[in-house]
Design a protein around this motif. Structure first.
Motif, PDB file in Angstrom:
ATOM      1  N   ILE A  56      19.493  33.965  34.935  1.00 35.48           N
ATOM      2  CA  ILE A  56      20.823  34.334  35.436  1.00 35.48           C
ATOM      3  C   ILE A  56      20.646  35.000  36.794  1.00 35.48           C
ATOM      4  CG2 ILE A  56      22.893  35.702  34.955  1.00 35.48           C
ATOM      5  CD1 ILE A  56      22.071  35.597  31.974  1.00 35.48           C
ATOM      6  N   LEU A  57      21.350  34.504  37.789  1.00 37.96           N
ATOM      7  CA  LEU A  57      21.204  35.026  39.154  1.00 37.96           C
ATOM      8  C   LEU A  57      22.291  36.043  39.507  1.00 37.96           C
ATOM      9  CD1 LEU A  57      20.318  31.699  41.015  1.00 37.96           C
ATOM     10  CD2 LEU A  57      18.772  33.392  40.005  1.00 37.96           C
ATOM     11  N   SER A  58      23.438  35.944  38.872  1.00 39.38           N
ATOM     12  CA  SER A  58      24.517  36.909  39.111  1.00 39.38           C
ATOM     13  C   SER A  58      25.408  36.957  37.885  1.00 39.38           C
ATOM     14  CB  SER A  58      25.339  36.529  40.347  1.00 39.38           C
ATOM     15  OG  SER A  58      25.921  35.255  40.188  1.00 39.38           O
ATOM     16  N   CYS A  59      26.106  38.065  37.715  1.00 38.36           N
ATOM     17  CA  CYS A  59      26.935  38.237  36.525  1.00 38.36           C
ATOM     18  C   CYS A  59      28.063  39.214  36.836  1.00 38.36           C
ATOM     19  CB  CYS A  59      26.085  38.765  35.370  1.00 38.36           C
ATOM     20  SG  CYS A  59      27.004  38.986  33.837  1.00 38.36           S
ATOM     21  N   VAL A  60      29.240  38.957  36.252  1.00 39.62           N
ATOM     22  CA  VAL A  60      30.378  39.844  36.473  1.00 39.62           C
ATOM     23  C   VAL A  60      31.345  39.738  35.306  1.00 39.62           C
ATOM     24  CG1 VAL A  60      31.767  38.131  37.713  1.00 39.62           C
ATOM     25  CG2 VAL A  60      32.094  40.548  38.201  1.00 39.62           C
ATOM     26  N   PHE A  61      32.020  40.841  34.983  1.00 38.15           N
ATOM     27  CA  PHE A  61      33.148  40.815  34.070  1.00 38.15           C
ATOM     28  C   PHE A  61      34.378  40.400  34.872  1.00 38.15           C
ATOM     29  CE2 PHE A  61      31.039  43.786  31.026  1.00 38.15           C
ATOM     30  CZ  PHE A  61      31.368  43.130  29.851  1.00 38.15           C
ATOM     31  N   TYR A  62      35.132  39.462  34.359  1.00 37.29           N
ATOM     32  CA  TYR A  62      36.428  39.159  34.972  1.00 37.29           C
ATOM     33  C   TYR A  62      37.509  39.811  34.120  1.00 37.29           C
ATOM     34  CZ  TYR A  62      40.749  36.830  36.198  1.00 37.29           C
ATOM     35  OH  TYR A  62      42.050  36.592  36.566  1.00 37.29           O
ATOM     36  N   GLU A  63      38.257  40.721  34.723  1.00 42.36           N
ATOM     37  CA  GLU A  63      39.365  41.381  34.043  1.00 42.36           C
ATOM     38  C   GLU A  63      40.664  40.854  34.632  1.00 42.36           C
ATOM     39  OE1 GLU A  63      38.656  45.751  33.894  1.00 42.36           O
ATOM     40  OE2 GLU A  63      36.822  45.201  34.936  1.00 42.36           O
ATOM     41  N   GLU A  64      41.582  40.455  33.755  1.00 43.23           N
ATOM     42  CA  GLU A  64      42.846  39.893  34.231  1.00 43.23           C
ATOM     43  C   GLU A  64      43.547  40.864  35.168  1.00 43.23           C
ATOM     44  OE1 GLU A  64      46.324  37.276  32.177  1.00 43.23           O
ATOM     45  OE2 GLU A  64      45.880  39.189  31.231  1.00 43.23           O
ATOM     46  N   ARG A  65      43.534  42.145  34.797  1.00 41.06           N
ATOM     47  CA  ARG A  65      44.024  43.200  35.671  1.00 41.06           C
ATOM     48  C   ARG A  65      42.971  44.300  35.658  1.00 41.06           C
ATOM     49  NH1 ARG A  65      50.404  43.862  33.928  1.00 41.06           N
ATOM     50  NH2 ARG A  65      51.117  41.843  34.706  1.00 41.06           N
ATOM     51  N   PRO A  66      42.476  44.706  36.814  1.00 41.91           N
ATOM     52  CA  PRO A  66      41.400  45.697  36.857  1.00 41.91           C
ATOM     53  C   PRO A  66      41.735  46.945  36.061  1.00 41.91           C
ATOM     54  CG  PRO A  66      41.774  44.768  39.026  1.00 41.91           C
ATOM     55  CD  PRO A  66      42.880  44.253  38.147  1.00 41.91           C
ATOM     56  N   LYS A  67      40.806  47.335  35.179  1.00 44.04           N
ATOM     57  CA  LYS A  67      40.894  48.580  34.416  1.00 44.04           C
ATOM     58  C   LYS A  67      42.070  48.615  33.449  1.00 44.04           C
ATOM     59  CE  LYS A  67      38.629  50.879  38.240  1.00 44.04           C
ATOM     60  NZ  LYS A  67      38.678  51.857  39.303  1.00 44.04           N
ATOM     61  N   GLU A  68      42.613  47.434  33.112  1.00 46.22           N
ATOM     62  CA  GLU A  68      43.670  47.343  32.116  1.00 46.22           C
ATOM     63  C   GLU A  68      43.210  46.397  31.014  1.00 46.22           C
ATOM     64  OE1 GLU A  68      47.497  46.240  33.569  1.00 46.22           O
ATOM     65  OE2 GLU A  68      47.379  47.535  35.322  1.00 46.22           O
ATOM     66  N   TRP A  69      43.357  46.846  29.744  1.00 42.39           N
ATOM     67  CA  TRP A  69      42.990  45.976  28.630  1.00 42.39           C
ATOM     68  C   TRP A  69      43.944  44.793  28.578  1.00 42.39           C
ATOM     69  CZ3 TRP A  69      45.138  43.723  24.407  1.00 42.39           C
ATOM     70  CH2 TRP A  69      44.274  43.231  23.431  1.00 42.39           C
ATOM     71  N   SER A  70      43.389  43.590  28.392  1.00 38.21           N
ATOM     72  CA  SER A  70      44.249  42.417  28.260  1.00 38.21           C
ATOM     73  C   SER A  70      43.838  41.532  27.091  1.00 38.21           C
ATOM     74  CB  SER A  70      44.212  41.587  29.550  1.00 38.21           C
ATOM     75  OG  SER A  70      42.926  41.003  29.722  1.00 38.21           O
ATOM     76  N   GLY A  71      42.626  41.737  26.573  1.00 33.65           N
ATOM     77  CA  GLY A  71      42.139  40.860  25.525  1.00 33.65           C
ATOM     78  C   GLY A  71      41.684  39.512  26.053  1.00 33.65           C
ATOM     79  N   LYS A  72      41.737  39.331  27.368  1.00 36.19           N
ATOM     80  CA  LYS A  72      41.386  38.049  27.981  1.00 36.19           C
ATOM     81  C   LYS A  72      40.236  38.200  28.966  1.00 36.19           C
ATOM     82  CE  LYS A  72      46.115  36.325  27.486  1.00 36.19           C
ATOM     83  NZ  LYS A  72      47.307  35.794  28.188  1.00 36.19           N
TER      84      LYS A  72
END
Length: 732
Positions: A689-705
């Motif tokens: 793995i060369l790079s990794c990130v969490f994608y949040e639908e809205r930054p710092k807000e729970w969305s379940g997605k």
């Protein structure tokens, strides 16, 4: 100065005292008396000191009781709160907490025992304090502290605002300078944002609790959340079926027709007596210190608070909170003395459901069953994390979104008091309401102590926020034309390759940086670069590329990685196995002042990431481990072990606190408390793995997605929708 020499020695060099206030810090059921010092550069909270009328500072135990906080002593007598001098964890009787003036981010007026004597302070490092002062000094102190407030760089850090910068800058910045932060315009803005679905149901309920004076620091005014489900017996939770949910238009005492009839009859019979006290439906409340401690009994410090309320021993095992389904049955149907609602932890904290400390709560009569972890509904499959995830999903469901305004009417709105409350079977003991009693006018000590006991033990109704029916929420929409954009997680097929290489993106403008460069927040006008043969770190202008400064000997060897938790802090990792924290000083130029060197790794530090909202720093190393550090205290928390190779990448989900570590071709997801959630190979061992990130639908807000995105050789990106889904591959 001679009279204050006891505290002068605790101040930073060249700092100067401007104002001194005798205060009490409220924490749970405990209170610590001490001093609040407003100084030229910093704000200090120091335990167990008292300033007498002549200006002399003395230890609190040398002060006659008649000079101390009368109400604190009466509360102690009524509820068993600690008021005797406390010792900090390091054995210091005069524990001192300090923040720079610029670190004070929010301040709210609060009530304690329905008296206008409290202030709640929030600081940039995530710490906070609930203070009480004398009645005549509260507003004066508020004005002085409000003048020191500086806004968050990122509005999502605020407990009251998470959204566009324009909203924070134009609305909240002015509000901090007003005598009352919670003007109707602020509340109206929040409500409109909820209506438009700009914020989640959870966020909106937290905002309302905050505005209504509820605080995590005061167990007698703890944030209150609703029961939302009525199904705790099914194997699968069907969020499309209305019968799955609790009736949010009725209080817990009116969930069944039998209870409605009985409580209505109780109110009518009370009105027929000659008792001068106002009639009420319920002799207990939906939120109290005992309810909070009962729910959180398995976690410290709530275990100790519970024992104080119970006289030093656990209640009988049959009466302890041991099953969510049984708690629902008790509060909604079977127990006429139980009308409790929930607390926020039911929607984000799985640990409170587990007996992680192995407390001996005893055994039930008859069955001999030992009380241990909380029994979960079948649809949680015995996993507290699954319960929290599905429960939070239910809170954000279409049904709850369409009906939550009814519950808000009951707890914070027009059905809280008056005829509307009577009609809704929603009247509690009159002493639980703001303005019902004025303790300062009660002269009889016995009567005052008894009244304080009722307020402290029975429960306190939140401040009424709405006098008219609360508006409804907009219907959810997945239509792209309505939304105006393609939701990422549902339309990855729309991704296209960029025409030119993009190496970095900073705020709203494009910035190019290599693997060994970082923009300095918050404006990105400068960047740092490392990896030079002289082991230096260099500062450049983003606009011109001009070299501005060279910093040498930050590590013994090469700097291998770096990150900025915020604009005031730089963290670097080196081949010397050290993690170093630096204060960013940006007066005339930029300088990095050493704060702490963190030792724990045994080989080169290869990766760093930080989450200010969760107050953690995570480092990865060639020694096959990752370490979680406390960002505020700059201390070791725990190690994440079990990697086959060195840890090359780490990242944090700001909304959940989950941590990703990448080692070779294997990705692992951990909870913020170090529990391994997932270990998964993303390909062959020859494809790291060369790079990794969490994608949040809205930054710092729970969305379940939330999604996990990993980068690989040959331009391959793998997207995993959540930690349990199977990754699929998009060729870019």
């Amino acid at each position: 100065e001679d009279k204050n020499r006891k505290v002068i020695r605790l101040l930073d060099q060249n700092d100067m005292v401007i104002d001194v206030y005798n205060i009490s810090q409220i924490s749970g059921l405990d209170a610590r008396e001490g001093l609040l010092l407003l100084c030229k550069n910093n704000i200090y909270l120091i335990d167990n000191f008292f300033q007498r009328a002549d200006g002399e500072v003395v230890e609190i135990w040398k002060v006659p009781r008649k000079e101390r906080d009368e109400y604190l002593i009466l509360v102690a007598q009524a509820a068993g709160m600690e008021t005797e001098p406390t010792v900090s964890l390091d054995g210091d009787m005069h524990n001192c907490r300090k923040w720079a003036n610029t670190d004070l981010k929010e301040i709210y007026k609060r009530r304690f025992l329905f008296r206008d004597v409290a202030l709640e302070l929030f600081f940039a490092d995530g710490q906070n304090a609930l203070l009480t002062v004398s009645l005549k000094e509260r507003d004066e102190l508020y004005t002085k502290l409000a003048s020191r407030v500086t806004l968050y760089e990122d509005s999502t850090e605020s407990i009251i605002g998470a959204g566009e910068k324009e909203y924070l800058t134009n609305t909240l910045s002015g509000a901090f300078k007003l005598s009352n932060l919670f003007g109707t315009s602020i509340l109206s803005e929040l409500t409109q944002r909820w209506e438009r679905r700009d914020i989640t149901n959870f966020q909106y309920l937290m905002y309302l609790n905050t505005v209504a004076g509820r605080s995590y620091n005061d167990l007698t005014q703890y944030p209150v959340f609703p029961w939302i489900l009525a199904d705790y017996t099914s194997e699968d939770l069907n969020l499309e079926n209305p019968d799955t949910f609790r009736d949010l238009s009725k209080p817990m005492g009116a969930q069944t027709s039998e209870r409605r009839l009985e409580f209505a009859d109780r109110y009518r019979q009370w009105g027929e007596t000659n008792d001068p006290a106002p009639a009420f439906h319920y002799g207990t409340h939906y939120s109290s210190a005992m309810i909070v401690c009962s729910f959180l009994i398995r976690l410290e410090p709530f275990t100790q608070h519970y024992l104080k309320l119970q006289g030093g021993t656990f209640d009988h095992a049959d009466r302890l909170f041991d099953s969510i389904g049984k708690a629902w049955e008790s509060a909604s149907e079977k127990n006429m003395g139980d009308v409790r609602e929930l607390i926020p932890e039911f929607f984000y904290l799985p640990e409170f459901l587990e007996n992680v400390n192995k407390f001996n709560f005893g055994v039930k009569q008859g069955t001999g069953e030992a009380i241990d972890s909380v029994v979960l509904p079948p649809w949680a499959h015995g996993d507290p994390k699954v319960f929290i995830m599905r429960h939070r999903e239910a809170l954000e469901s279409d049904y709850v979104s369409a009906n939550l305004h009814h519950w808000i009417d009951l707890i914070f709105g027009f059905k809280q008091q008056g005829q509307a409350a009577i009609d809704a079977l929603n009247v509690f003991h009159h002493v639980s309401y703001e303005g019902a009693v004025d303790l300062d006018k009660i002269t009889d000590v016995v009567e005052k102590t008894a009244t304080i006991g009722i307020i402290n033990n029975f429960g306190q109704t939140p401040r009424q926020l709405f006098k008219k029916p609360h508006p409804t929420r907009m219907l959810s929409s997945t239509d792209v034309a309505t939304l105006g954009f393609y939701p990422f997680q549902d339309h990855t097929d729309k991704l296209v390759q960029s025409i030119r290489p993009v190496k970095g993106l900073y705020n709203d403008r494009l910035g190019v940086s290599s693997n060994q460069q970082l923009f300095i927040p918050s404006d990105g006008q400068r960047y740092i670069e490392w990896g030079f043969t002289d082991f230096s770190l260099r500062l450049f202008s983003s606009e011109s590329g001009k070299l501005l400064n060279v910093f040498e000997k930050l590590h013994v060897g090469y700097i291998s990685t770096a990150c900025f938790p915020d604009s005031r802090t730089l963290v670097t990792g080196g081949t010397d196995s050290m993690v170093c924290m630096w204060k960013v000083k940006a007066d005339k130029g930029t300088d990095f002042i050493p704060l702490e060197c963190l030792r724990g790794h045994t080989s080169s530090v290869t990766a760093l990431t930080a989450s200010r909202s969760n107050s953690i720093l995570v480092s990865g190393s060639e020694d096959k481990s990752a370490i979680v550090w406390d960002l505020n205290r700059m201390k070791y928390v725990r190690s994440l072990m079990g990697h086959e190779n060195g840890v090359q990448l780490v990242c944090i989900n700001d909304s959940t606190g989950d941590i990703i570590t990448c080692s070779g071709h294997v990705i692992r997801v951990w909870t913020i408390n170090g529990e391994l959630l997932l270990s998964k190979s993303t390909g062959s061992s020859s494809e790291p793995i060369l790079s990794c990130v969490f994608y949040e639908e809205r930054p710092k807000e729970w969305s379940g997605k939330e999604q996990i995105i990993t980068g690989h050789k040959k331009g391959i990106i793998k997207v995993s929708p959540g930690i349990s889904a199977i990754a699929f591959v998009c060729e870019l």
